[in-house]
Design an enzyme around this catalytic site. Structure first.
Site, PDB file in Angstrom:
ATOM      1  N   HIS A 250       0.841  -1.192   0.000  1.00 17.60           N
ATOM      2  CA  HIS A 250       0.000   0.000   0.000  1.00 17.60           C
ATOM      3  C   HIS A 250       0.881   1.248   0.000  1.00 17.60           C
ATOM      4  O   HIS A 250       2.088   1.164   0.236  1.00 17.60           O
ATOM      5  CB  HIS A 250      -0.934   0.013   1.222  1.00 17.60           C
ATOM      6  CG  HIS A 250      -0.225   0.088   2.537  1.00 17.60           C
ATOM      7  ND1 HIS A 250      -0.023  -0.993   3.348  1.00 17.60           N
ATOM      8  CD2 HIS A 250       0.337   1.134   3.187  1.00 17.60           C
ATOM      9  CE1 HIS A 250       0.625  -0.625   4.429  1.00 17.60           C
ATOM     10  NE2 HIS A 250       0.867   0.664   4.358  1.00 17.60           N
TER      11      HIS A 250
HETATM   12  P1  TYD Z   1      -2.199  -4.354   7.717  1.00 19.43           P
HETATM   13  O1  TYD Z   1      -2.578  -3.006   7.190  1.00 19.43           O
HETATM   14  O2  TYD Z   1      -2.722  -5.547   7.001  1.00 19.43           O
HETATM   15  O3  TYD Z   1      -0.621  -4.457   7.836  1.00 19.43           O
HETATM   16  P2  TYD Z   1       0.456  -4.410   6.643  1.00 19.43           P
HETATM   17  O4  TYD Z   1       0.108  -3.224   5.798  1.00 19.43           O
HETATM   18  O5  TYD Z   1       1.764  -4.250   7.313  1.00 19.43           O
HETATM   19  O6  TYD Z   1       0.372  -5.700   5.889  1.00 19.43           O
HETATM   20  O7  TYD Z   1      -2.642  -4.416   9.251  1.00 19.43           O
HETATM   21  C1  TYD Z   1      -2.919  -5.618   9.918  1.00 19.43           C
HETATM   22  C2  TYD Z   1      -4.064  -5.405  10.907  1.00 19.43           C
HETATM   23  O8  TYD Z   1      -3.683  -4.503  11.937  1.00 19.43           O
HETATM   24  C3  TYD Z   1      -5.311  -4.839  10.252  1.00 19.43           C
HETATM   25  O9  TYD Z   1      -6.424  -5.513  10.800  1.00 19.43           O
HETATM   26  C4  TYD Z   1      -5.326  -3.396  10.674  1.00 19.43           C
HETATM   27  C5  TYD Z   1      -4.593  -3.415  11.999  1.00 19.43           C
HETATM   28  N1  TYD Z   1      -3.836  -2.189  12.287  1.00 19.43           N
HETATM   29  C6  TYD Z   1      -4.259  -1.346  13.312  1.00 19.43           C
HETATM   30  O10 TYD Z   1      -5.281  -1.599  13.973  1.00 19.43           O
HETATM   31  N2  TYD Z   1      -3.536  -0.227  13.577  1.00 19.43           N
HETATM   32  C7  TYD Z   1      -2.419   0.092  12.884  1.00 19.43           C
HETATM   33  O11 TYD Z   1      -1.773   1.123  13.184  1.00 19.43           O
HETATM   34  C8  TYD Z   1      -1.996  -0.774  11.808  1.00 19.43           C
HETATM   35  C9  TYD Z   1      -0.761  -0.448  10.999  1.00 19.43           C
HETATM   36  C10 TYD Z   1      -2.732  -1.899  11.558  1.00 19.43           C
END
Ligand code: TYD
Length: 135
Positions: free
Chosen positions: A49
């Site tokens: 992303h």
């Molecule tokens: P995700 O966006 O899939 O992580 P990455 O981009 O590193 O693959 O995030 C994983 C999970 O954690 C998703 O359910 C959203 C949650 N999350 C939060 O609640 N707060 C945050 O600051 C972040 C980065 C993720």
């Protein structure tokens, strides 16, 4: 494409090492959120992303990982393998994290709270936005 990697000041003595990060001194923004990834499975790629309005600094405080940065025109792979190195990532930069060592802990300092609306998760949309901004 310019990659900004910080080498934070290390405070060391015979007991070991310590790094301290203060906003607007070591970190060029107000830190509103800290999160970290650990126990990342081998062969997992995360991220995929960009953000519309968010600054971040990534620090692999234990172990190592790689970060692919893509500004829509150019890609670069950065290795994070020292607990005193910080990779700065600003808006409109597609990122993927991978090659996590089994002990890797990837710490992220972010300039804002979690907001799903700030994410660009579709690569084609990201490319369109990046091309528009380049003009
Ligand atoms: P995700 O966006 O899939 O992580 P990455 O981009 O590193 O693959 O995030 C994983 C999970 O954690 C998703 O359910 C959203 C949650 N999350 C939060 O609640 N707060 C945050 O600051 C972040 C980065 C993720």
């Amino acid at each position: 494409m310019q990659v900004i990697k910080y080498a934070f000041q290390q405070h060391g003595d015979e007991r070991g090492m310590l790094v301290a990060l203060e906003e607007y001194k070591d970190i060029p923004f107000e830190v509103k959120r800290v999160y970290y990834m650990y126990d990342t499975k081998t062969d997992v790629h995360r991220g995929f992303h960009a953000h519309k309005c968010l600054e971040q600094i990534l620090v692999c405080i234990c172990g190592s990982c790689k970060v692919l940065l893509d500004n829509g025109e150019e890609k670069k792979v950065i290795s994070l393998e020292k607990p005193y190195e910080g990779l700065y990532i600003a808006n409109d930069m597609w990122r993927e994290m991978y090659d996590f060592s089994p002990d890797a802990v990837l710490l992220v300092l972010a300039s804002d709270y979690y907001n799903e609306q700030d994410y660009i998760r579709d690569y084609d949309e990201f490319k369109r936005i990046a091309a528009q901004k380049r003009g």
